[in-house]
Every structure is written in structure tokens, then in C-alpha cells.
Scaffold this motif. Structure first.
Motif, PDB file in Angstrom:
ATOM      1  N   GLU A 169      58.959  79.010  -4.444  1.00 29.24           N
ATOM      2  CA  GLU A 169      60.070  78.962  -3.488  1.00 29.24           C
ATOM      3  C   GLU A 169      61.405  78.747  -4.204  1.00 29.24           C
ATOM      4  O   GLU A 169      62.426  79.320  -3.817  1.00 29.24           O
ATOM      5  N   THR A 171      71.659  79.579   3.202  1.00 24.48           N
ATOM      6  CA  THR A 171      70.731  79.123   4.241  1.00 24.48           C
ATOM      7  C   THR A 171      69.566  80.098   4.402  1.00 24.48           C
ATOM      8  O   THR A 171      68.399  79.696   4.493  1.00 24.48           O
ATOM      9  N   ALA A 203      67.218  79.748   1.419  1.00 29.88           N
ATOM     10  CA  ALA A 203      66.405  78.527   1.501  1.00 29.88           C
ATOM     11  C   ALA A 203      65.302  78.679   2.540  1.00 29.88           C
ATOM     12  O   ALA A 203      64.146  78.288   2.303  1.00 29.88           O
ATOM     13  N   LEU A 204      65.631  79.240   3.688  1.00 29.77           N
ATOM     14  CA  LEU A 204      64.617  79.441   4.729  1.00 29.77           C
ATOM     15  C   LEU A 204      63.559  80.447   4.274  1.00 29.77           C
ATOM     16  O   LEU A 204      62.360  80.274   4.546  1.00 29.77           O
ATOM     17  N   ALA A 243      61.354  78.712   1.682  1.00 31.79           N
ATOM     18  CA  ALA A 243      60.490  77.733   2.349  1.00 31.79           C
ATOM     19  C   ALA A 243      59.384  78.419   3.141  1.00 31.79           C
ATOM     20  O   ALA A 243      58.251  77.915   3.216  1.00 31.79           O
ATOM     21  N   SER A 288      62.542  73.445   3.729  1.00 33.84           N
ATOM     22  CA  SER A 288      63.857  74.039   3.999  1.00 33.84           C
ATOM     23  C   SER A 288      64.921  72.967   4.189  1.00 33.84           C
ATOM     24  O   SER A 288      66.046  73.092   3.673  1.00 33.84           O
ATOM     25  N   SER A 342      66.478  69.587   9.217  1.00 37.36           N
ATOM     26  CA  SER A 342      66.831  70.955   8.829  1.00 37.36           C
ATOM     27  C   SER A 342      68.051  71.438   9.601  1.00 37.36           C
ATOM     28  O   SER A 342      68.952  72.070   9.038  1.00 37.36           O
TER      29      SER A 342
END
Length: 543
Positions: free
Chosen positions: A103, A130, A133-134, A137, A168, A277
Motif C-alpha cells: 500500500e 486522498t 491513500a484510499l 488502503a 486510510s 478517516s
């Protein structure tokens, strides 16, 4: 400043910071991995929050691109070791470490596609971070949940949801601290920070503490919005992280009514990490948008300042130019006034001498004096204005050309210049004095610059006009000189070193005279190929 050995101190400090970074960052990853393994919830086989993911991302992002493979290898080794130390089976520990590393690699690759250091300096970059990262994750959550399912330690969906939200939120809250831009906000007073901490602390206590007013949790976002819009981006990010940690602590202590323990239900754990989150995403997007607006405002102010400075400079230059024009006009007016009287006297006495009994040689001397005085009078007249003009007449072009060339015959001989004329039989409708002065200037210039060459004067009909062409085979004009040739008092560099007595008024005056009679003068030239000057005047009606 240097050390006693003569080496700069700055590189030594940089090396010490680098050593400290490579020691503290891996230790932080390992310590937070062990801490995260203690964050357990009922019926959840994995940690419900994984702060090591955020620190691992910050560690890799802050590492130089050439050494990132070392940081990635350390993340894999440290997270795998932490899982093994916590008592997980070796295969599961290695798989967890692998997916933790995957990840991080996904996020870094997605953020490094531009080929430049990534910073959260715009809303676009914040959305990209963002999303990365999502996405990272999501991959890690799928891998971790699959490993749990295959090894029989838990079901897929609860583990995947918890893993996605926990990883995340950690990467957004903690990893963003490594890529924050330089703050543009003004200094913030401590009383403002204290007021914010009091407000957010109260909201957290009411929503997640003993009162249990969970429906008031939206107040946390309202207060964080104020922090993002008021405080520097780095301070807002740290306040959001502290807010999330405070909510986590209250959740683990059942609203502060018991000691730290296991979260009572999977639902509580999911709610917690989803809230964290959301806090991270909200903070990154709002703070980045404000930073971008401040940057744009600063650029706008700078642009306005530069425009204002340029306008002031332009206004000053125009004022100076107008002042120079005024001084030049005053000088030329005074000079022409002082010179006109003696030149008029010279012309008058030469006329008297011409009426006397003179020998042929003496008469040639008087004629030469009169031609020079007449030329000087024309020059004095051109210093101020071309005159008031008169009534246009039907003028034979051939006669005008012959008269002007005859007047320049002596000058052409002295310069070894050949004067060629071509008769056309055309007539123009113009003021004779104006045409003579305009053509005089063109022929005079041509003879001066075609020294030792040839000057040809001809005429032809073009539409309703007659074009009188004066062409020479001199050095020609550069594009710079050609563009400024009609400016008053301008002398191009081609005139340097030549016996040219002009002061840069001939062409300007000639064009003004031509335009006053409904015509114009144009120039065509290439360096080394001479100049073609065209005097265009209205053609006279045929009688």
C-alpha cells in the motif's frame, strides 16, 4: 562558519540530521506497529487502527528517491517483525508486512507520477493524495482480509472494512504531515490556539465522553473547519491528528469511564476509524484549498504590484520624454530664430551681387554661396515646421526631377556619384515648394549614402497617384534604422563616418510635406543593397 579542521559545519549538521532521521523513523514505525497491535476490538481479528501505516508513508515520502527502496524494505521488515512479536503466525505476519508495504508503494508511485516533489499545495493535489491513500488502503485491506480468510483467522468483509478505514485514516492523518507546503498564514497567537483546543475538547467530551451526545459529533468538524481556515496548514493537520487520537482514547475507555481496554464492539471500532478517516480527508481538502487561495491571492497582489511599478516607470519615462521634447522644441525654435536673420542677409546680399557686373568665375562663386545659403534656410525652416503650404498646382514631374538633380550636380561630382534621371511625362497636383523640398531631401540623402555609386530618379503612374522613385546602391539600412528613419532627429548608425551634414530631419520633414499634399513617402531597403525611397503624390487631372 567552519570547524577547526576547516570543513563547513553545515554539511556536518546535515549528516547528523540524516543519521537521526534513519534511526528515529524506523524506530517510530516499529513502535507504532507494536502499539497498533494493541488496539483490539471484540470480534475483530486485526487492529482497528494502524498508525504504523501513516508513519511508514511519511518515512518513505521524506526519503530521497534514490534511497526509497531501502525505506520500503525497512517498512516490510519492521511491520512483519512487529506482527510476529505480537504472536501472529509467521506466514500471517509476513503477509501483513507485505500488504503494508504494497500500500505504501502504491501511494508513493501515484504521487510521484509528475516527476517532482509532491506537496499538498492545491485542492487538486489534496484530492490526488486522498485518492492515492484510499486506493492503497483498498489494496492492503483486500490482501489482509484475504490472508485472514485463507488462514482461517477471520471472515473477509469485517476485516476488509476495518483494514481499509484504519489504514486510510492513518495515512491521511499522519502521512500528510510529510508533504505539507510552506505555510503562508500570518503568525497565530497562542490565545487563539488555546481557544480552539478548548472548543474542540468540549465538543469531543460531549460527543464521545461520559455525556454520550453522539449526535453532536458534527461540532468537531465545524471547529476543525475554523482551524483549517484560520491556522497554518501544518498546525491544522496536527490539531486534526490530536483530535482523532483524543476520540480514540475516549472510545477505548468507554467514554472515559473505565481504564484502557478492548473496544466493546466491531460497530464501535468501525465508527471510530470511519470518523478518523473523515477527519483526515476533511482537514486535507479544506486546508489545501485555503492554502491554494492564499497562494493565488499572493500571486495576484504581486502581479498588481508589478503592474503598478511598471505603470509608474512608464509614466516617469513618458514625463521625461515629454520634457525632452519640450526642451528640444525650445532649443530648435530659439536656434532657428537666431540663424534665420543672418541667413536672410546672406541671401539678400548674394541677390545684390548677382545683379552686379561679375565675371563668369565670380558669378559661379555667388551661385555657390546662394545655393548653400538656400540649403541652410531650408534646414532652418525644417527645424520648426514645414511651413504653412499654399495652393496646389499642376506640376510637371520631369521638370521637378531635372531641377533638383541639377541643383545636386556639384555635390554628386564631389562624391563621385552618378545621377541618372528617367522622364515619364507625368504631372502631380501639389504645392510646388513642398514637392521641391521633399524631393530635395530624398535626392540629397541618396547622393550622400551612394558615394561612389549611382542614384536613379524616375516616376511612374500607380492608380490615382504618381510615384517618384529615388533609388541608390549604397549600404542600405538595417531593420532597426528603417523602423526609425522617419523620426525627427534620428540618425542611424549607417550615417556614422560619412560626410553627411544632416541632423535627422530630412526624411521626417519630407514625409510631413508629402502627407500635407495627400501623398506619402515609403522606404524599402536591405543591408548592403541600397535604399529605394518612393514619393507618392496625387496625379494631376489630364488637360
Amino acid at each position: 562558519m567552519t570547524t577547526t579542521e576547516g570543513h563547513p559545519a553545515a554539511p556536518r549538521r546535515a549528516r547528523r540530521r540524516s543519521i537521526a532521521f534513519w534511526i528515529l523513523a524506523p524506530l517510530s514505525v516499529f513502535a507504532l506497529a507494536l502499539l497498533g497491535l494493541g488496539l483490539q476490538a471484540v470480534d475483530v481479528p486485526i487492529a482497528f487502527w494502524w498508525p504504523a501505516a501513516g508513519v511508514s508513508l511519511a518515512f518513505v515520502l521524506r526519503t530521497a528517491p534514490s534511497h526509497r527502496w531501502v525505506a520500503i524494505a525497512l517498512v516490510f521488515a519492521l511491520t512483519s517483525s512487529a506482527n510476529a512479536i505480537a504472536g501472529r503466525p509467521a506466514a500471517l505476519a509476513v503477509l501483513y508486512g507485505l500488504f503494508n508495504t504494497v500500500e505504501i508503494v502504491i501511494v508513493v508511485v501515484l504521487l510521484s507520477r509528475l516527476g517532482e516533489p509532491f506537496r499538498l499545495d492545491s485542492l487538486k493535489h489534496a484530492a490526488r493524495f486522498t485518492g492515492a491513500a484510499l486506493g492503497g488502503a483498498l489494496v492492503a485491506a483486500a490482501g489482509i482480509a484475504s490472508a485472514n480468510t485463507l488462514l482461517g483467522t477471520g471472515s473477509f468483509f469485517p476485516a476488509s472494512i476495518i483494514a481499509f478505514a484504519s489504514h486510510s485514516s492513518a495515512m491521511i492523518l499522519i502521512g500528510s504531515l510529510a508533504i505539507l507546503p510552506r505555510d503562508r498564514s500570518r503568525h497565530v497567537r497562542l490565545v487563539e490556539i488555546a481557544a480552539h483546543l478548548l472548543a474542540v475538547g468540549t465538543a469531543i467530551f460531549l460527543a464521545f465522553g461520559p455525556p454520550g451526545y453522539t449526535h453532536l459529533s458534527f461540532l468537531v468538524f465545524a471547529i476543525l473547519a475554523g482551524a483549517c481556515l484560520r491556522f497554518p496548514m501544518r498546525l491544522a493537520a496536527w490539531l486534526s491528528l490530536l483530535t482523532s487520537v483524543a476520540v480514540l482514547v475516549l472510545t477505548r475507555t468507554a467514554g472515559g469511564t473505565s481504564r484502557v481496554g478492548i473496544v466493546e464492539s466491531a460497530e464501535s471500532a468501525v465508527t471510530l476509524v470511519v470518523f478518523m478517516s473523515a477527519v483526515g480527508v476533511f482537514t486535507v481538502l479544506v486546508a489545501a484549498a485555503r492554502h491554494e487561495s492564499l497562494a493565488n491571492a499572493a500571486l495576484a497582489v504581486q502581479a498588481a504590484h508589478e503592474i503598478a511599478t511598471a505603470e509608474r516607470t512608464r509614466a516617469t519615462a513618458i514625463a521625461q520624454q515629454l520634457d525632452l521634447e519640450r526642451q528640444r522644441e525650445d532649443f530648435t525654435t530659439a536656434t532657428s530664430h537666431e540663424l534665420r536673420t543672418p541667413v536672410t542677409n546672406v541671401l539678400g546680399y548674394t541677390d545684390l551681387l548677382a545683379e552686379s557686373a561679375l565675371t563668369a568665375e565670380q558669378r559661379s562663386w555667388v551661385d555657390a554661396i546662394r545655393r548653400g545659403a538656400a540649403r541652410l534656410k531650408d534646414l532652418i525652416d525644417s527645424l520648426t515646421s514645414p511651413g504653412t503650404g499654399g495652393d496646389p498646382d499642376r506640376l510637371p514631374v520631369d521638370t521637378l526631377i531635372d531641377d533638383i538633380c541639377a541643383a545636386h550636380h556639384a555635390d554628386a561630382l564631389s562624391r563621385r556619384t552618378t545621377l541618372d534621371t528617367v522622364h515619364s511625362g507625368h504631372h502631380v497636383l501639389a504645392v510646388e515648394a513642398d514637392v521641391r523640398r521633399a524631393l530635395w531631401g530624398l535626392v540629397s540623402n541618396a547622393i550622400t549614402f551612394a558615394e561612389g555609386g549611382t542614384v536613379s530618379v524616375s516616376a511612374y503612374r500607380i492608380g490615382d497617384d504618381v510615384a517618384v522613385v529615388v533609388a541608390d546602391d549604397g549600404p542600405g539600412m538595417s531593420p532597426e534604422t528603417l523602423g526609425s528613419a522617419f523620426e525627427r532627429f534620428y540618425r542611424g548608425r549607417e550615417a556614422e563616418g560619412r560626410t553627411a551634414s544632416g541632423i535627422g530631419l530630412g526624411l521626417a520633414t519630407a514625409r510631413e510635406l508629402a502627407r500635407r499634399n495627400g501623398g506619402d513617402i515609403t522606404l524599402a531597403s536591405r543591408p548592403g543593397e541600397g535604399v529605394v525611397a518612393t514619393l507618392r503624390l496625387p496625379a494631376a487631372p489630364t488637360t
